[in-house]
Design a protein around this motif. Structure first.
Motif, mmCIF file in Angstrom:
data_model
loop_
_atom_site.group_PDB
_atom_site.id
_atom_site.type_symbol
_atom_site.label_atom_id
_atom_site.label_comp_id
_atom_site.label_asym_id
_atom_site.label_seq_id
_atom_site.Cartn_x
_atom_site.Cartn_y
_atom_site.Cartn_z
ATOM 1 N N HIS A 218 -9.512 -7.453 -11.604
ATOM 2 C CA HIS A 218 -10.191 -7.985 -12.795
ATOM 3 C C HIS A 218 -11.095 -9.140 -12.370
ATOM 4 O O HIS A 218 -11.237 -10.123 -13.097
ATOM 5 N N MET A 231 -18.676 -10.065 -12.283
ATOM 6 C CA MET A 231 -17.993 -9.131 -13.168
ATOM 7 C C MET A 231 -18.961 -8.151 -13.840
ATOM 8 O O MET A 231 -18.680 -6.966 -13.979
ATOM 9 N N ARG A 239 -11.774 -1.616 -13.118
ATOM 10 C CA ARG A 239 -10.967 -2.727 -13.626
ATOM 11 C C ARG A 239 -9.522 -2.289 -13.854
ATOM 12 O O ARG A 239 -9.261 -1.241 -14.427
#
Length: 258
Positions: A218, A231, A239
């Motif tokens: 993550h 991200m 993820r």
């Protein structure tokens, strides 16, 4: 009776590892550099907004003038980051830093000299049996450590928000979670046996053979030898999965581990 003197210090000064972004200028175009940084801030504001940045002019053929350097500093500030120092390089850079009122940081210059000028680290011996052509596109498997090799730095406790763990000249193994807002760095590879929710930076001194492995992905940011993804750049289907991160032909690769 003489008055009692208080020798206690009002502030305690310490030196330690600090995560600061390093911007190596390869083309002296303040407007373009500011626009590139503005895009980074817009894509990942939690990571880049008001981030401290060190400017490195070592990739240029000549030292910028005071006006050029000041225009770049002002442009970067308007883009949303905070230039805090220059990376040490020459006497001219030293003089420029004094004119700008910014300090010098020698650490970043030394890292780039090792990464750019030193011969690359010796590659591990090739296995006797070459992989089948049909499997060539698969991500590389982690190499087994030689017998008697150092296990590197082992972090058993969770790395919490605001904390940083750095494994200098070795690998880092984290047996717990790396929380959001936390940062783990290693000059070698990074192995995380819990969830990676913060930032992981392998090959911090320029080792392009370093890799990142984690059990639950993550990440806010991952980087190998300065090549990074945030991200927003990472495929959503990775993820929460076991993931490997490595560098291939100058591009950062990510793949799920089987």
């Amino acid at each position: 009776m003489s008055a009692q003197v208080d020798y206690a210090q009002a502030g305690e000064l310490k030196f330690g590892q600090v995560g600061i972004a390093n911007l190596r200028v390869r083309t002296l175009d303040p407007a373009q550099l500011a626009e590139e940084m503005r895009e980074r801030v817009q894509r990942a504001p939690n990571l880049f907004a008001r981030a401290a940045v060190v400017l490195d002019f070592g990739g240029l053929s000549k030292t910028p003038s005071l006006d050029e350097a000041q225009a770049l500093v002002n442009g970067l500030r308007e883009a949303g980051v905070l230039p805090v120092a220059l990376a040490y390089g020459t006497k001219e850079i030293d003089a420029l830093s004094q004119q700008l009122g910014l300090p010098l940081l020698a650490k970043f210059r030394a890292q780039y000299e090792r990464a750019d000028d030193a011969p690359p680290p010796a590659a591990a011996p090739a296995p006797a049996r070459q992989p089948e052509p049909a499997r060539a596109a698969e991500p590389p498997k982690p190499a087994a450590a030689p017998q008697g090799a150092s296990p590197g730095l082992i972090q058993t406790a969770p790395v919490r928000s605001g904390q940083q763990v750095y494994a200098e000249q070795r690998d880092l193994t984290v047996l717990a979670t790396v929380g959001a807002g936390a940062e783990v760095l290693a000059d070698g590879s990074i192995h995380i046996y819990g969830a990676l929710r913060g930032r992981a930076l392998a090959g911090a001194q320029g080792n392009e053979g370093a890799r990142i492995f984690c059990r639950e992905f993550h990440a806010e940011l991952v980087a190998v030898a300065g090549h990074y993804k945030v991200m927003e750049d990472i495929p959503a289907d990775l993820r929460g999965k076991p993931v490997q991160v490595w560098l291939e032909n100058g591009q950062l690769r990510l793949a799920a581990l089987d």
